[in-house]
Design a protein around this motif. Sequence first.
Motif, PDB file in Angstrom:
ATOM      1  N   PRO A 260     -12.506 -24.395 -19.681  1.00  0.00           N
ATOM      2  CA  PRO A 260     -12.624 -23.044 -20.261  1.00  0.00           C
ATOM      3  C   PRO A 260     -13.616 -22.157 -19.538  1.00  0.00           C
ATOM      4  CG  PRO A 260     -13.703 -24.660 -21.671  1.00  0.00           C
ATOM      5  CD  PRO A 260     -12.942 -25.439 -20.626  1.00  0.00           C
ATOM      6  N   PHE A 261     -14.508 -22.774 -18.766  1.00  0.00           N
ATOM      7  CA  PHE A 261     -15.473 -21.979 -17.985  1.00  0.00           C
ATOM      8  C   PHE A 261     -15.877 -22.766 -16.746  1.00  0.00           C
ATOM      9  CE2 PHE A 261     -17.939 -24.544 -20.929  1.00  0.00           C
ATOM     10  CZ  PHE A 261     -18.943 -25.051 -20.140  1.00  0.00           C
ATOM     11  N   SER A 262     -16.412 -22.052 -15.756  1.00  0.00           N
ATOM     12  CA  SER A 262     -16.857 -22.692 -14.519  1.00  0.00           C
ATOM     13  C   SER A 262     -18.136 -22.026 -14.041  1.00  0.00           C
ATOM     14  CB  SER A 262     -15.772 -22.576 -13.440  1.00  0.00           C
ATOM     15  OG  SER A 262     -16.277 -22.969 -12.186  1.00  0.00           O
ATOM     16  N   LYS A 263     -19.070 -22.838 -13.574  1.00  0.00           N
ATOM     17  CA  LYS A 263     -20.340 -22.317 -13.063  1.00  0.00           C
ATOM     18  C   LYS A 263     -20.277 -21.974 -11.579  1.00  0.00           C
ATOM     19  CE  LYS A 263     -23.317 -24.669 -16.424  1.00  0.00           C
ATOM     20  NZ  LYS A 263     -24.536 -25.479 -16.619  1.00  0.00           N
ATOM     21  N   ASN A 264     -19.180 -22.332 -10.940  1.00  0.00           N
ATOM     22  CA  ASN A 264     -19.100 -22.190  -9.484  1.00  0.00           C
ATOM     23  C   ASN A 264     -19.222 -20.751  -9.011  1.00  0.00           C
ATOM     24  OD1 ASN A 264     -18.885 -24.901  -9.048  1.00  0.00           O
ATOM     25  ND2 ASN A 264     -16.648 -24.922  -8.913  1.00  0.00           N
ATOM     26  N   TYR A 265     -18.578 -19.834  -9.728  1.00  0.00           N
ATOM     27  CA  TYR A 265     -18.578 -18.450  -9.247  1.00  0.00           C
ATOM     28  C   TYR A 265     -19.979 -17.849  -9.308  1.00  0.00           C
ATOM     29  CZ  TYR A 265     -17.307 -13.633  -8.413  1.00  0.00           C
ATOM     30  OH  TYR A 265     -17.227 -12.375  -7.866  1.00  0.00           O
ATOM     31  N   PHE A 266     -20.681 -18.049 -10.445  1.00  0.00           N
ATOM     32  CA  PHE A 266     -22.013 -17.458 -10.596  1.00  0.00           C
ATOM     33  C   PHE A 266     -23.013 -18.101  -9.627  1.00  0.00           C
ATOM     34  CE2 PHE A 266     -26.163 -17.428 -13.062  1.00  0.00           C
ATOM     35  CZ  PHE A 266     -26.499 -16.141 -12.677  1.00  0.00           C
ATOM     36  N   TYR A 267     -23.083 -19.426  -9.647  1.00  0.00           N
ATOM     37  CA  TYR A 267     -24.098 -20.100  -8.839  1.00  0.00           C
ATOM     38  C   TYR A 267     -23.710 -20.194  -7.359  1.00  0.00           C
ATOM     39  CZ  TYR A 267     -26.538 -21.354 -13.103  1.00  0.00           C
ATOM     40  OH  TYR A 267     -27.232 -21.280 -14.285  1.00  0.00           O
ATOM     41  N   GLY A 268     -22.417 -20.191  -7.082  1.00  0.00           N
ATOM     42  CA  GLY A 268     -21.970 -20.281  -5.706  1.00  0.00           C
ATOM     43  C   GLY A 268     -21.722 -18.931  -5.065  1.00  0.00           C
ATOM     44  N   ASP A 269     -20.735 -18.193  -5.587  1.00  0.00           N
ATOM     45  CA  ASP A 269     -20.330 -16.938  -4.951  1.00  0.00           C
ATOM     46  C   ASP A 269     -21.343 -15.811  -5.129  1.00  0.00           C
ATOM     47  OD1 ASP A 269     -18.100 -18.620  -5.028  1.00  0.00           O
ATOM     48  OD2 ASP A 269     -16.715 -16.958  -4.917  1.00  0.00           O
ATOM     49  N   ILE A 270     -21.982 -15.757  -6.284  1.00  0.00           N
ATOM     50  CA  ILE A 270     -22.948 -14.673  -6.544  1.00  0.00           C
ATOM     51  C   ILE A 270     -24.336 -15.027  -6.010  1.00  0.00           C
ATOM     52  CG2 ILE A 270     -24.127 -13.304  -8.313  1.00  0.00           C
ATOM     53  CD1 ILE A 270     -21.250 -12.532  -8.161  1.00  0.00           C
ATOM     54  N   LEU A 271     -24.850 -16.183  -6.412  1.00  0.00           N
ATOM     55  CA  LEU A 271     -26.238 -16.547  -6.070  1.00  0.00           C
ATOM     56  C   LEU A 271     -26.372 -17.235  -4.719  1.00  0.00           C
ATOM     57  CD1 LEU A 271     -27.600 -17.956  -9.471  1.00  0.00           C
ATOM     58  CD2 LEU A 271     -27.583 -15.608  -8.662  1.00  0.00           C
ATOM     59  N   HIS A 272     -25.313 -17.905  -4.251  1.00  0.00           N
ATOM     60  CA  HIS A 272     -25.406 -18.737  -3.038  1.00  0.00           C
ATOM     61  C   HIS A 272     -26.576 -19.712  -3.177  1.00  0.00           C
ATOM     62  CE1 HIS A 272     -23.144 -15.717  -0.221  1.00  0.00           C
ATOM     63  NE2 HIS A 272     -22.667 -15.704  -1.448  1.00  0.00           N
ATOM     64  N   ILE A 273     -26.732 -20.280  -4.352  1.00  0.00           N
ATOM     65  CA  ILE A 273     -27.951 -21.005  -4.690  1.00  0.00           C
ATOM     66  C   ILE A 273     -28.141 -22.239  -3.812  1.00  0.00           C
ATOM     67  CG2 ILE A 273     -26.918 -22.451  -6.507  1.00  0.00           C
ATOM     68  CD1 ILE A 273     -29.514 -21.802  -8.159  1.00  0.00           C
ATOM     69  N   SER A 274     -29.375 -22.461  -3.353  1.00  0.00           N
ATOM     70  CA  SER A 274     -29.689 -23.635  -2.537  1.00  0.00           C
ATOM     71  C   SER A 274     -29.975 -24.828  -3.459  1.00  0.00           C
ATOM     72  CB  SER A 274     -30.882 -23.344  -1.636  1.00  0.00           C
ATOM     73  OG  SER A 274     -32.073 -23.253  -2.400  1.00  0.00           O
ATOM     74  N   ASP A 275     -30.333 -25.961  -2.854  1.00  0.00           N
ATOM     75  CA  ASP A 275     -30.519 -27.161  -3.676  1.00  0.00           C
ATOM     76  C   ASP A 275     -31.914 -27.272  -4.292  1.00  0.00           C
ATOM     77  OD1 ASP A 275     -31.908 -27.647  -1.382  1.00  0.00           O
ATOM     78  OD2 ASP A 275     -30.760 -29.408  -0.764  1.00  0.00           O
ATOM     79  N   SER A 276     -32.879 -26.429  -3.853  1.00  0.00           N
ATOM     80  CA  SER A 276     -34.222 -26.475  -4.455  1.00  0.00           C
ATOM     81  C   SER A 276     -34.987 -25.201  -4.135  1.00  0.00           C
ATOM     82  CB  SER A 276     -35.006 -27.692  -3.954  1.00  0.00           C
ATOM     83  OG  SER A 276     -35.452 -27.475  -2.630  1.00  0.00           O
ATOM     84  N   ILE A 277     -36.098 -25.014  -4.824  1.00  0.00           N
ATOM     85  CA  ILE A 277     -36.923 -23.821  -4.632  1.00  0.00           C
ATOM     86  C   ILE A 277     -37.598 -23.802  -3.255  1.00  0.00           C
ATOM     87  CG2 ILE A 277     -39.040 -24.824  -5.604  1.00  0.00           C
ATOM     88  CD1 ILE A 277     -39.553 -22.119  -6.961  1.00  0.00           C
ATOM     89  N   THR A 278     -37.686 -24.958  -2.620  1.00  0.00           N
ATOM     90  CA  THR A 278     -38.357 -25.040  -1.307  1.00  0.00           C
ATOM     91  C   THR A 278     -37.388 -24.853  -0.130  1.00  0.00           C
ATOM     92  OG1 THR A 278     -38.084 -27.444  -1.290  1.00  0.00           O
ATOM     93  CG2 THR A 278     -40.145 -26.574  -2.188  1.00  0.00           C
ATOM     94  N   ASN A 279     -36.097 -24.807  -0.426  1.00  0.00           N
ATOM     95  CA  ASN A 279     -35.094 -24.767   0.651  1.00  0.00           C
ATOM     96  C   ASN A 279     -34.465 -23.374   0.749  1.00  0.00           C
ATOM     97  OD1 ASN A 279     -33.298 -25.504   2.648  1.00  0.00           O
ATOM     98  ND2 ASN A 279     -31.864 -26.520   1.239  1.00  0.00           N
TER      99      ASN A 279
END
Length: 530
Positions: free
Chosen positions: A143-162
Motif C-alpha cells: 500500500p505504500f513504499s519508502k523508495n521514492y521519498f528516501y531514494g528519488d527525493i532525498l538520495h539518502i546515503s547509508d549514514s550521517i558520515t557518508n
Amino acid sequence: MQPSNKSLEEYQEERMKFTNSWTFMMTALGFAAGFGSVWRFPYLVFKNGGGTFLIPYFLLVFTLAIPLFFLEVGLGQTKGMGFAHLIASEKPKLAGFGFIGIIIASYVSTYYNLIMAYSFRFLWDSFKYPLPWLESIINEEQPFSKNYFYGDILHISDSITNINEIVWSLLIAYIVSLTIVYFIIKEGVGTSGKIAIVTATSPYILLVILLIRGLMLEGSSEGIYYLFKPDFVKLFNPSVWVDAANQVIFQMNVGLAILCLYGSYRKKDDNLPNFSYAIPIITALCGMLAGLVVFSYIGHVSFKFNIPIDELPLSGPDLAFVLYPAILAQMPMPNLWCILFFCVLVLLGVDTQFGFVDLIAGTIEDACLGEVFLFGYKLTVQQVRLGICIVLGILGSIYCTDIGFYLLEFVDLYGTTISFMGGLLFEVFYFGNQQRFNQFKKDLEQCNIQIPKFIEFSITKLCHYTVVILLIISVIQQIKGSLSYNGFFIVVGWFISFLPFLWALLIYLQKRNEKEEKTEDVELNLLEKN
C-alpha cells in the motif's frame, strides 16, 4: 555595527505595527500551526490513549499555553520591544538569556525550510501523470513504499558520515522556499500580517475539503475510532502527560520569543485576554482537524489492504511523505488530491518560516533601535530580511546533500530539546518572580487590561514546577538520543545544545567586567580629587 542615533522612545514611536488585531491573530495562528499539526499531533493522540490524551492536552492548553501566551504577548505589548531587547534593558547582565529563543529559532528555521523544500518537490511532482511514486508502490505490491521519498527525493546515503553528492532538485526547492518567504516578509509585519490572512486560513479550507473526501472512503470511521478510542489506564502514565506538555509548548510556540515580538507590534490598549484564550484554543482545534483528516485516510488504507493501523507509519516525515502520498495516489483523480495536500503543507510551512525570519530580523532591528548599519552603510528593512534569508540559505545548503535528512534529525534532537526547555525555565522564573510580575500587572492595568486569577496563579506558581519536570525529562531524552551517534557527533551535538547558554554566560561576564571597570574608574577619580 554602529550605534543608532535614535532614542528608545523615538524608535518605539515609529516602530512597525500590525494594521489591526485580526492581522496579529492570523499571523500568530499561522506561525503556531505548522508541520507538527499534521504529522505529530494525530500520532500522539493515537499513541497515548486516543480520547484520553485529550484530557491532559486541553488541561495543559489552559494551565500552561494560555498563561504563557498571555505573558509573552503582554510583555511585548506593554514594553513595545522584543524579548531580547526587553531583558537587556532591564538586566544588562542577563541580556544573553533573551537571545536563547532567537538562537533556537535560527536552528529550526534552517531545517524547517528543508521540509518546505520536500513539500515543494512533491507538489511539483503532483502535476505529473501518472504520479511518479505510484510505480514503486505497484512494483512492491504494497500500500505504500519508502523508495521514492528516501531514494528519488532525498538520495539518502547509508549514514550521517557518508556525504557523496548535492541533491540539486532539493537545493533549488530550498532556494525557492526562502525566496517566497523573503517576498512575503520583506516589508515587515505590516505586509506579512495581511498575507497571513490568506496563508493562515487556506490550509484549513483545504483540510476541510480533504476531510469531506476522506469521510466518504470505506473504513474511514475505523481510522477516526482509532484516533479517539479511549484508554483510561494511560491517564495514569506519566509519559502521556509529558507528551501532552511537550506538544502544547511546541505547538503553541511559547518560549521562542516570537510572541513577545508580535505583541510589541500591537497597540498598548489592544485586547489581550480574549486573544490569549482564542489563539491557543483555535490552534489546538486545528490540530484536531488535521488528526481527523489523517486518520480518516489511514482507516481507509487499513480497511482496503487489511493491515492493522498500528503497523502503518503514523508519525513524522514518513506520514507526510510516504504514507499519505501513497494513499492519495490510489484514489480517483489522484493528482488533484495530491496537489491539495502538498499545498496544505507548503502553506503551513510558509507561515511558520516567515515567523522565524521576522523574529531574527525584529531582534536585530530592536538591538539597533531600527537603524541597522553594516560597514558604515545603513540597511533598509528589506535588506535586513534579504541578508537573513541569504545567510539561512548558505547555512541550510548542507541539508540539500544526501546526508541532509540525517542532519535534520541531528539538529532537531540537539538544537531544540534541552536548550528550548532551559530558555523556557529562565522565562518562567524571571517573569514569574513576584516583584517582576507585580510590575507587569501594573503595566497592564495602565492599559486597562486585567489579569485573570488563574493566569496569575499559573505564571507565578504552576508553570515553574511544570517546566522543571519537563527540563529533567528533556535531559534524559537527549541522553538516550545521543546513544545512536559516535563521539564526535555527540560532542558537536551537546555544543549546539549549550551554545545559547554559553552565549548568555559570555555576555554576563562581559557586562560584569564592564561594571567593575566603571567602578574602578569612579574610585580612581574620587582618589584624584581627594
